[in-house]
Design an enzyme around this catalytic site. Structure first.
Site, PDB file in Angstrom:
ATOM      1  N   CYS A  15       0.834  -1.201   0.000  1.00 34.55           N
ATOM      2  CA  CYS A  15       0.000   0.000   0.000  1.00 34.55           C
ATOM      3  C   CYS A  15       0.866   1.247   0.000  1.00 34.55           C
ATOM      4  O   CYS A  15       2.099   1.171   0.096  1.00 34.55           O
ATOM      5  CB  CYS A  15      -0.932   0.023   1.216  1.00 34.55           C
ATOM      6  SG  CYS A  15      -0.032   0.173   2.777  1.00 34.55           S
ATOM      7  N   CYS A  18       3.054   1.600   2.964  1.00 34.36           N
ATOM      8  CA  CYS A  18       4.283   0.803   2.854  1.00 34.36           C
ATOM      9  C   CYS A  18       5.366   1.631   2.158  1.00 34.36           C
ATOM     10  O   CYS A  18       6.530   1.649   2.586  1.00 34.36           O
ATOM     11  CB  CYS A  18       4.034  -0.464   2.033  1.00 34.36           C
ATOM     12  SG  CYS A  18       2.783  -1.553   2.695  1.00 34.36           S
ATOM     13  N   ASP A 426      12.424  29.088 -30.080  1.00 34.77           N
ATOM     14  CA  ASP A 426      13.615  29.574 -30.777  1.00 34.77           C
ATOM     15  C   ASP A 426      13.372  29.368 -32.278  1.00 34.77           C
ATOM     16  O   ASP A 426      12.564  28.518 -32.667  1.00 34.77           O
ATOM     17  CB  ASP A 426      14.824  28.768 -30.298  1.00 34.77           C
ATOM     18  CG  ASP A 426      16.078  29.111 -31.076  1.00 34.77           C
ATOM     19  OD1 ASP A 426      16.397  30.298 -31.168  1.00 34.77           O
ATOM     20  OD2 ASP A 426      16.721  28.181 -31.590  1.00 34.77           O
ATOM     21  N   ASP A 626      16.908  24.385 -28.903  1.00 35.03           N
ATOM     22  CA  ASP A 626      17.784  23.244 -29.203  1.00 35.03           C
ATOM     23  C   ASP A 626      19.263  23.545 -29.008  1.00 35.03           C
ATOM     24  O   ASP A 626      20.098  22.653 -29.130  1.00 35.03           O
ATOM     25  CB  ASP A 626      17.560  22.765 -30.642  1.00 35.03           C
ATOM     26  CG  ASP A 626      18.082  23.767 -31.667  1.00 35.03           C
ATOM     27  OD1 ASP A 626      18.131  24.972 -31.342  1.00 35.03           O
ATOM     28  OD2 ASP A 626      18.431  23.344 -32.786  1.00 35.03           O
ATOM     29  N   ASP A 630      20.077  28.411 -25.689  1.00 33.35           N
ATOM     30  CA  ASP A 630      18.702  28.319 -25.194  1.00 33.35           C
ATOM     31  C   ASP A 630      18.626  27.770 -23.773  1.00 33.35           C
ATOM     32  O   ASP A 630      17.574  27.857 -23.125  1.00 33.35           O
ATOM     33  CB  ASP A 630      17.864  27.411 -26.104  1.00 33.35           C
ATOM     34  CG  ASP A 630      17.746  27.951 -27.522  1.00 33.35           C
ATOM     35  OD1 ASP A 630      17.596  29.174 -27.662  1.00 33.35           O
ATOM     36  OD2 ASP A 630      17.817  27.151 -28.471  1.00 33.35           O
TER      37      ASP A 630
END
Length: 739
Positions: A15, A18, A426, A626, A630
């Protein structure tokens, strides 16, 4: 301090409480920075200092409270993992099956044949193996928890079934004790065995359903190649994938999976990259093109050089990223965990309180009603559904994303993505391809040998490393110029190149180069006037001080970018563009793609400040990029989205990575976020509403109204069903359309 981050399987958790116990125990160990337990995947993500604490220490700590931490399991062997899962599922099935077989006659005797000779003794004998063998883990773990002053779901089961068994055993051995007090000595063996049997059946069904939530990891692991064909000592050898090293030359034949990441060195083919990118159309690969491990070679044969092996391959990194993401916790899960930690003690208190009320204020026989409510409340209050509500939905959602080329770094990102209302992108490599291409070749002189000039230009540009030179080489590469001798080659930074071929002087570059080399450009002024005010870069070709041609180069807009931005607008999202390019280029790109706002000539700090400014205005911002430039903005944004072809630092700074680098996947990732969060809310609603309704009924609140008392057996069935229903609801995410 050197920290190690590792995911380990944890067995015997039943559970959410636990999971809390394991998490608390590990977090209390000196040298452990953090421990995050995922109940749904039965695993824990631990960050610890190996100098202060070993994996064996972690294992011993977890084992001391009744659970098992597995530290030696192979991480990437899909056969071993599946075999272990099947064995575990088989044991769970047998426990459920045999307990039901023994519980059935106990139930039948109790309900229909209670007056047969030795009925209680027969039920006692059939009950002992169910509790002592098939259900022994409930009592073992509850005892270990109690030693550490902890409670969990097993505590509830052990208390209720143990109490029912001891009370019934006493009445079987000493029936006259209650008879002398005017009370019928009822036995509840059927309640004890049916409860154990139903919970074991529920756990089996839960385990079976939970195994389906992690199919994405299994699928990714199943893509790994076991052997590779390499050239060593001028001989072809087939070796284990584990023995491939960087620099090996591998032979790839049609229909084979590519073993590792690398580059084509000889040959050409079409590669099916769908399992990595989600794109079904095979991609053409030629010499020097990158190929990804686990993708399928469809047509031709080729040789490749291994550049990334083992844990450095894209597939291994994807598997690790998905594992870590599925093991992370969303903010809503932390609330559920906090509630779960108080849940069991509260339930035990309510069970004792309801039993006391029935004993002192209830009708005759008070002891019977008191006992039934005590057992029923303990049984029906299930924190399992609460613990499964969030992680099962996250596992399915993150797995679905991985299968569609959307890699989600953590659960918080998946939950927060649905709040985004501005997408900042970008330009280069995101909206555009990021690879300059020749758009147009204009001849400015008619009385020249055009083919010869083009061959000379190709020979000269091959000596240049500039990206614009690469685009010209690619455009002219169909020409044959192997015999051309280039001399006096000079590259002038920021302007272009000059060289001599067969006594002919060539200058290839921009307007500044023409001026530098004293080349008359007045006749071509109309072309020069476009320079700097267009999305295209103009490259002049001069032969013997006379301009003969003009090459226009541009970074083309991706075919998918316009569609992607339209889709984002349909989702009521604004799209802003940031670029270091000039104002004219930015304006034209924005107009063509339908971008709402743009800002040109920005530096990395400008991008960061732009994101901060939007956030200060109250917007939730996703940044898409990318490049290294950035990465600050990606980190600052509420959600950072990196293109898969981008730099490592950009991907590391982002929350979500789009493997194919396709803007259309942004809308898909946002749809996935909304669907997953909606499923989490549904799961939590049903988990809470179940307990809010079930506990008062189990306590007998309806008895004064209509005389209804809930049977402990029905309570056990309802508890098991609540957990299974949450998992099944999460699995519905698999069928949701996000593309």
């Amino acid at each position: 301090m050197s920290l190690k981050k590792e995911t380990y399987p944890v067995e015997e958790m039943s559970c959410a409480v636990c999971a809390q116990s394991v998490e608390s125990m590990l977090s209390s160990i000196p040298g452990v920075k953090s421990a995050i337990v995922n109940f749904a995947s039965a695993s824990v993500l631990i960050e610890f200092n190996e100098k202060n604490v070993s994996a064996q220490d972690l294992k011993n700590a977890v084992n001391s409270i009744g659970y098992k931490l597995i530290i030696n399991q192979s991480k990437n062997n899909i056969e071993e993992i599946e075999a272990k899962e099947k064995a575990h599922l088989k044991i769970a099935k047998h426990k459920a099956l045999y307990s039901i077989l023994l519980a059935s006659p106990v139930f039948s005797i109790s309900m229909f044949f209670a007056h047969i000779p030795y009925a209680n003794w027969i039920m006692l004998l059939l009950t002992i193996p169910v509790l002592a063998w098939f259900g022994r883990d409930f009592f073992i773990i509850a005892f270990k928890q109690a030693k550490n002053k902890l409670v969990n779901m097993d505590t509830l089961v052990a208390l209720s079934t143990g109490t029912a068994f001891l009370f019934s055993t006493f009445n079987t051995f000493f029936p006259d004790f209650l008879i002398s007090k005017g009370i019928i000595p009822h036995v509840y063996f059927e309640a004890a065995v049916i409860i154990i049997a139903l919970i074991l059946l529920g756990r089996y069904l839960e385990e079976k359903a939970k195994s389906k939530t992690s199919t994405s990891i299994k699928k990714l692991m199943g893509l790994k190649v076991k052997t590779a064909r390499v050239i060593r000592n001028n001989e072809e050898q087939e070796i284990s994938i584990n023995d491939v090293i960087v620099g090996d030359i591998l032979i790839i034949r049609p229909g084979e999976r590519i073993p590792v990441d690398g580059k084509v060195v000889e040959g050409t083919s079409f590669i099916d990259e769908s399992m990595i990118t989600g794109e079904a159309i095979p991609v053409e690969k030629n010499e020097n093109d990158i190929v990804i491990g686990a993708t399928i070679n469809r047509t031709g044969s080729f040789n490749m050089i291994a550049e990334k092996v083992g844990k450095d391959t894209m597939l291994s990194q994807i598997i690790e990223m998905v594992k870590n993401a599925q093991g992370s916790k969303a903010p809503v899960q932390k609330l559920a965990d906090k509630i779960a930690s108080f849940f069991v003690p509260t339930v035990i208190s309510l069970a004792i309180l309801s039993a006391a009320i029935w004993y002192f204020l209830g009708p005759e026989p008070q002891i019977t009603y008191s006992f039934v409510t005590l057992v029923t409340v303990l049984i029906i209050a299930c924190p399992c559904a609460l613990g499964l509500a969030t992680p099962t939905a996250l596992m399915v959602g993150i797995g679905k994303g991985a299968e569609n080329g959307i890699l989600i770094k953590n659960a918080e990102a998946l939950e927060n993505a649905k709040q985004v209302n501005i997408i900042v992108v970008d330009k280069t490599g995101t909206i555009t391809k990021g690879q300059p291409e020749v758009m147009e070749l204009v001849w400015l002189k008619s009385d020249i040998k055009q083919d010869q000039i083009l061959e000379d230009v190709l020979a000269i540009e091959k000596k240049s490393e500039h990206p614009l030179a690469s685009s010209i080489v690619k455009y002219l590469n169909h020409l044959s110029n192997s015999s051309i001798n280039v001399i006096d080659f000079v590259s002038q930074t920021g302007m272009g190149v000059s060289a001599t071929i067969n006594m002919n002087e060539y200058s290839i570059g921009n307007y500044q180069l023409m001026k530098e080399n004293h080349i008359d450009i007045e006749e071509e002024q109309q072309y020069f006037n476009q320079y700097g005010n267009s999305t295209q870069t103009q490259i002049f070709v001069a032969k013997n001080k006379s301009i003969v041609a003009l090459i226009s180069i541009a970074d083309k807009i991706k075919d998918s970018s316009i569609r992607a931005i339209k889709n984002l607008h349909k989702m009521n999202l604004q799209v802003h563009m940031l670029t270091g390019d000039n104002q004219g280029t930015a304006k034209e790109i924005a107009n063509k793609t339908g971008i709402d706002q743009y800002k040109a000539e920005v530096l990395p700090k400008d991008k960061l400040d732009y994101i901060k400014d939007l956030q200060q205005k109250g917007y939730k911002v996703a940044m898409v990029g990318d490049g290294i430039n950035d990465s600050p903005a990606l980190s600052q944004a509420d959600i950072g989205i990196a293109m898969g072809h981008g730099t490592d630092i950009a991907i590391e700074s982002a929350d979500i990575t789009l493997v194919k680098g396709d803007l259309e996947k942004i809308a898909a990732s946002l749809k996935l976020s909304k669907a997953t969060v909606r499923t989490i809310k549904e799961n939590l609603f049903w988990a809470f509403i179940y307990n809010i309704i079930a506990i008062p009924i189990a306590a007998g609140i309806l008895y004064p109204v209509n005389g209804f008392m809930l049977s402990p057996m029905i309570a056990g069935g309802a508890m098991a069903f609540s957990s299974v229903s949450v998992v099944l609801n999460s699995l519905r995410l698999k069928s949701k359309s996000i593309i």
